[in-house]
Design a protein around this motif. Structure first.
Motif, PDB file in Angstrom:
ATOM      1  N   ILE A 181       0.861  -1.050   0.096  1.00  0.00           N
ATOM      2  CA  ILE A 181      -0.104  -0.019   0.014  1.00  0.00           C
ATOM      3  C   ILE A 181       0.970   1.170   0.007  1.00  0.00           C
ATOM      4  N   PRO A 182       0.392   2.178  -0.615  1.00  0.00           N
ATOM      5  CA  PRO A 182       1.104   3.597  -0.727  1.00  0.00           C
ATOM      6  C   PRO A 182       2.101   3.576   0.257  1.00  0.00           C
ATOM      7  N   ALA A 183       3.478   3.168   0.120  1.00  0.00           N
ATOM      8  CA  ALA A 183       4.395   3.080   1.283  1.00  0.00           C
ATOM      9  C   ALA A 183       5.055   4.415   1.574  1.00  0.00           C
ATOM     10  N   GLY A 231       9.101 -13.804   1.424  1.00  0.00           N
ATOM     11  CA  GLY A 231       9.169 -15.334   0.689  1.00  0.00           C
ATOM     12  C   GLY A 231       8.168 -15.262  -0.444  1.00  0.00           C
ATOM     13  N   LEU A 232       8.295 -16.375  -1.213  1.00  0.00           N
ATOM     14  CA  LEU A 232       7.721 -16.242  -2.495  1.00  0.00           C
ATOM     15  C   LEU A 232       5.989 -16.421  -2.157  1.00  0.00           C
ATOM     16  N   ASP A 233       5.536 -16.955  -1.272  1.00  0.00           N
ATOM     17  CA  ASP A 233       4.146 -16.822  -0.904  1.00  0.00           C
ATOM     18  C   ASP A 233       3.924 -15.441  -0.862  1.00  0.00           C
ATOM     19  N   GLN A 234       4.405 -14.712  -0.102  1.00  0.00           N
ATOM     20  CA  GLN A 234       4.400 -13.054   0.163  1.00  0.00           C
ATOM     21  C   GLN A 234       4.364 -12.475  -1.111  1.00  0.00           C
ATOM     22  N   VAL A 235       5.334 -12.606  -1.984  1.00  0.00           N
ATOM     23  CA  VAL A 235       5.769 -11.923  -3.150  1.00  0.00           C
ATOM     24  C   VAL A 235       4.493 -12.191  -4.037  1.00  0.00           C
ATOM     25  N   ARG A 236       4.174 -13.343  -4.180  1.00  0.00           N
ATOM     26  CA  ARG A 236       3.045 -13.735  -4.961  1.00  0.00           C
ATOM     27  C   ARG A 236       1.663 -12.972  -4.638  1.00  0.00           C
ATOM     28  N   ALA A 237       1.433 -12.710  -3.346  1.00  0.00           N
ATOM     29  CA  ALA A 237       0.405 -12.299  -2.897  1.00  0.00           C
ATOM     30  C   ALA A 237       0.404 -10.830  -3.343  1.00  0.00           C
ATOM     31  N   ASP A 277      -0.888  -5.852  -6.333  1.00  0.00           N
ATOM     32  CA  ASP A 277      -0.350  -4.909  -7.355  1.00  0.00           C
ATOM     33  C   ASP A 277      -1.098  -4.916  -8.639  1.00  0.00           C
ATOM     34  N   MET A 278      -1.134  -5.934  -9.316  1.00  0.00           N
ATOM     35  CA  MET A 278      -1.870  -6.006 -10.640  1.00  0.00           C
ATOM     36  C   MET A 278      -2.926  -5.663 -10.698  1.00  0.00           C
ATOM     37  N   GLY A 292      -3.223  -2.533 -12.688  1.00  0.00           N
ATOM     38  CA  GLY A 292      -2.957  -3.121 -14.060  1.00  0.00           C
ATOM     39  C   GLY A 292      -4.109  -2.367 -14.867  1.00  0.00           C
ATOM     40  N   THR A 293      -3.910  -2.662 -16.329  1.00  0.00           N
ATOM     41  CA  THR A 293      -4.929  -2.220 -17.076  1.00  0.00           C
ATOM     42  C   THR A 293      -5.093  -3.388 -18.245  1.00  0.00           C
ATOM     43  N   PRO A 294      -6.451  -3.889 -18.128  1.00  0.00           N
ATOM     44  CA  PRO A 294      -6.663  -5.004 -18.908  1.00  0.00           C
ATOM     45  C   PRO A 294      -6.088  -4.907 -20.487  1.00  0.00           C
ATOM     46  N   SER A 295      -5.708  -5.983 -20.905  1.00  0.00           N
ATOM     47  CA  SER A 295      -5.442  -5.778 -22.350  1.00  0.00           C
ATOM     48  C   SER A 295      -6.471  -5.719 -23.397  1.00  0.00           C
TER      49      SER A 295
END
Ligand SMILES: [Zn+2]
Length: 457
Positions: A236-238, A258-264, A269-270, A274-277
């Motif tokens: 969140i807006p850090a 960890g990987l789980d945290q990064v994936r979450a 974030d996306m 993100g913007t749908p293609s």
């Protein structure tokens, strides 16, 4: 008493427990059968009332059912949608599986066995096939737990099912959706029900991206100890929290996730930025779908916002979140309504992002936090602002005559004999068509008394 005698006595006791528990279980099953039959009778009353409606408008024809479900619901403090589902299930169980209801009445199977029957067998349309299915499954239900029965019944239904897997996939795929399940400790699950191919593809992409993020972090010079799954930072807006890790070294931000945290974090974030293609709105609205930003409401005690207390805040009026996240949102994020409450009384003090035209609406949202029909928790931002005393009949547009109602309950109020009045404190008094009354008070807020005696205002 010898040890042997004691063992025998204790074993006898356990036998008695088992018999007693089985008797209670059987009584519960009988009661459940009664409940099912009652709900089915309520449904047939709704059908009778519906038959008298001349209109072909489906929403209007649905009103008797909704009104009866609402009366049953408020009568036992259960959400009326839940009751309506239970009425539908009751009708299905009594009409499709009469032998199962009879077995419940005899106390031979439990309520959860009956649920399995309905869940797995309702898809069988042919009455003869269904009756054969019911007979076999009921026999098994005498010896199996409901969990094992479910596995067996599923396979049997699969064998008997007239539709191919392909056809059923098409139907199931139409049911794909995303929903949020509230959890404890300021957490919630975002659940996406998707075709398996898409779900695994999304997981794979997140994993590949997550690994790339992790290996980039590991390649950074001073990131030696980064493989432990650390606390993880919310994306969140850090505000720049200078990393306190290496005291002497240059201020290097070490990614300990960890990987789980990064994936979450990547998923959030996306989805948030993100913007749908594929964007069919691109030429019609500036920025297209990508310009649409999330909106949630955070209710923050003034002392927390000021940093004088670490007491938590509420997200959308319902979900407790931690003080740090609340402060970060109050300080930085633009898409959040900030609702300041008195730390002791819980009165709404102010709602900012103030614009005169919208102030009243924001106040009503903040006061009500959800639909004001008894038992309903539809969040305020998905509700209408209903004039308690009808605008067309002279009701004023002021906070003591406005209340949040979701679409469902807004129409229920307008289209049936339910009536409602509001007092100066925002309490709603609902009167059912049968003449019973129920008070719905504005959402109570959990209040925390600040540690230091003097509040900063
Ligand atoms: Zn509602």
């Amino acid at each position: 008493m010898t040890p042997e005698e004691r063992n025998i006595a204790e074993n006898d006791l356990v036998w008695d427990f088992v018999d007693e528990l089985a008797a209670i279980e059987a009584a519960e099953a009988r009661l459940h059968a009664q409940r099912v039959e009652l709900l089915a009778r309520a449904m047939s009353l709704a059908d009778t009332q519906k038959a008298r409606i001349a209109s072909t408008d489906s929403a209007q024809r649905d009103m008797p059912l909704r009104s009866i479900a609402a009366q049953l619901g408020v009568g036992i403090r259960v959400n009326d949608r839940t009751i309506q589902h239970q009425m539908n299930d009751a009708v299905q169980l009594t009409t499709l599986f009469p032998e199962t209801v009879a077995a419940l009445k005899r106390g031979q199977i439990s309520r959860s066995h009956a649920v399995v029957m309905l869940d797995t067998g309702a898809c069988l349309d042919d009455p003869e096939v269904r009756a054969a299915f019911e007979k076999v499954v009921l026999e098994r239900a005498q010896t199996l737990t409901s969990g094992r029965l479910k596995a067996f019944a599923r396979q049997l239904a699969e064998k008997l099912h007239p539709q191919s897997v392909t056809e059923r996939y098409e139907e199931a795929c139409a049911d794909r959706r995303i929903y949020v399940v509230e959890q404890d400790d300021g957490m919630a699950q975002l659940v996406a029900l998707l075709p398996a191919t898409l779900a695994y593809a999304i997981m794979d992409r997140l994993t590949q991206q997550g690994k790339a993020v992790r290996s980039a972090a590991n390649a950074t010079p001073s990131a030696g100890e980064s493989d432990a799954a650390g606390s993880g930072e919310l994306p969140i807006p850090a505000a720049s929290d200078g990393a306190s890790a290496g005291a002497e070294a240059e201020p290097q931000v070490v990614d300990r996730r960890g990987l789980d945290q990064v994936r979450a974090d990547l998923l959030a974030d996306m989805l948030l930025t993100g913007t749908p293609s594929i964007d069919p709105t691109l030429d019609r609205r500036s920025g297209g779908l990508g310009a649409i930003r999330a909106k949630v409401q955070v209710t923050v005690p003034v002392t927390t916002a000021a940093g004088a207390s670490d007491r938590g805040a509420l997200l959308n009026g319902q979900i407790p979140i931690d003080a740090d996240t609340a402060r970060r949102l109050v300080g930085a994020a633009s898409g959040f309504d900030r609702v300041m409450t008195h730390p002791i009384t819980g009165m709404v003090l102010a709602v900012d992002r103030y614009t005169p035209a919208a102030e009243q609406d924001r106040f009503v949202d903040a006061r009500d936090t959800h639909c004001r029909f008894p038992g309903c928790r539809m969040p305020a931002h998905r509700c209408d602002h209903d004039h308690t005393h009808d605008y067309a009949k002279g009701g004023k547009t002021e906070i003591t005559n406005l209340a949040c109602l979701c679409k469902r309950h807004h129409t229920l109020k307008g289209a049936t004999d339910w009536t409602v009045t509001q007092d100066a404190n925002g309490n709603l008094e609902w009167t059912t068509p049968a003449g019973r009354t129920y008070i719905d008070a504005p959402a109570p807020r959990v209040q925390f008394v600040p540690d230091s005696g003097s509040a900063p205002f």
